[in-house]
Design a protein around this motif. Structure first.
Motif: not given
Length: 235
Positions: A205, A156, A43-44, A35, A188
């Motif tokens: 994104l 993450d 993203k988060t 991601l 991520v």
């Protein structure tokens, strides 16, 4: 293979503000997804939405046989979502071993297997959480999530701010987990060149919308796209 996660037309954010707009993608059981996107692109927020920590206003979220949108956040770990947030959130006043066992659920991931994956944790199993280095805390946070025996692991930015040797150690462990394919993974990371080689698919994104979704190998081989969406080709 059947889809484990299905996201369809998702809008979500905080309060009245929408951060994610019309997000759609799916992940098969055992598959991996990088991601990607610049800072502040959502993203988060996407991971937090999967865990029920944002306000979902539209769209569908299905995880296996479960409708996540209708599920309170505290139950999402019980149906198989493991989350390692940027903050790590380990228990500072518990030992390494206590951090791992306090959340343990039955399954293939037990203390022995976590210690095999992260030998540093076994060496420091009696140390308190606040006595560990940043890299060791990250290993502990991942190990604790694995002790839940999740069907999908959400990571993450697990490499952020760590020394290069620790980064390589963590990358090797993550790559092994991806290859085993026993659980799906969303990873991520700011540095695309580090995770595209070890993931199957990539989703980018930009301003809360999907601008790319495809094979990681294809994106890694497209420096112009990497530069357009991430700022520097592959870095």
């Amino acid at each position: 293979m059947a889809n484990l996660l299905e996201v369809e037309g998702l809008w979500a954010g905080y309060g009245d503000a929408s951060v994610l707009e019309d997000i759609s993608f799916s992940i098969e059981s055992g598959a991996s997804l990088a991601l990607l996107g610049r800072n502040g692109m959502g993203k988060t927020t996407l991971l937090a939405t999967l865990m029920g920590a944002t306000r979902q206003t539209r769209g569908k979220l299905r995880f296996g046989e479960h409708d996540l949108a209708a599920m309170p956040s505290h139950r999402r770990a019980h149906v198989g979502l493991g989350w390692v947030p940027q903050e790590r959130d380990i228990f500072p006043s518990l030992s390494v071993e206590e951090n791992l066992t306090v959340v343990a659920r039955p399954g293939a991931w037990d203390l022995r297997r976590v210690y095999q994956t992260f030998p540093r944790l076994q060496e420091r199993r009696s140390n308190m959480g606040n006595q560990l280095s940043g890299g060791e805390q990250q290993m502990l946070a991942i190990g604790r999530a694995l002790m839940l025996n999740p069907r999908m692991l959400l990571l993450d930015e697990p490499l952020e701010g760590l020394a290069p040797l620790i980064v390589q150690e963590l990358l090797r462990s993550i790559e092994t987990m991806v290859r085993e394919g026993s659980m799906a993974m969303i990873l991520v990371e700011q540095h695309a060149h580090q995770i595209l080689p070890i993931t199957q698919n990539a989703l980018v994104l930009e301003r809360g919308r999907v601008v790319h979704h495809g094979a990681s190998t294809a994106l890694a081989a497209d420096p112009a796209a990497l530069d357009r969406w991430l700022g520097v080709a592959g870095h």
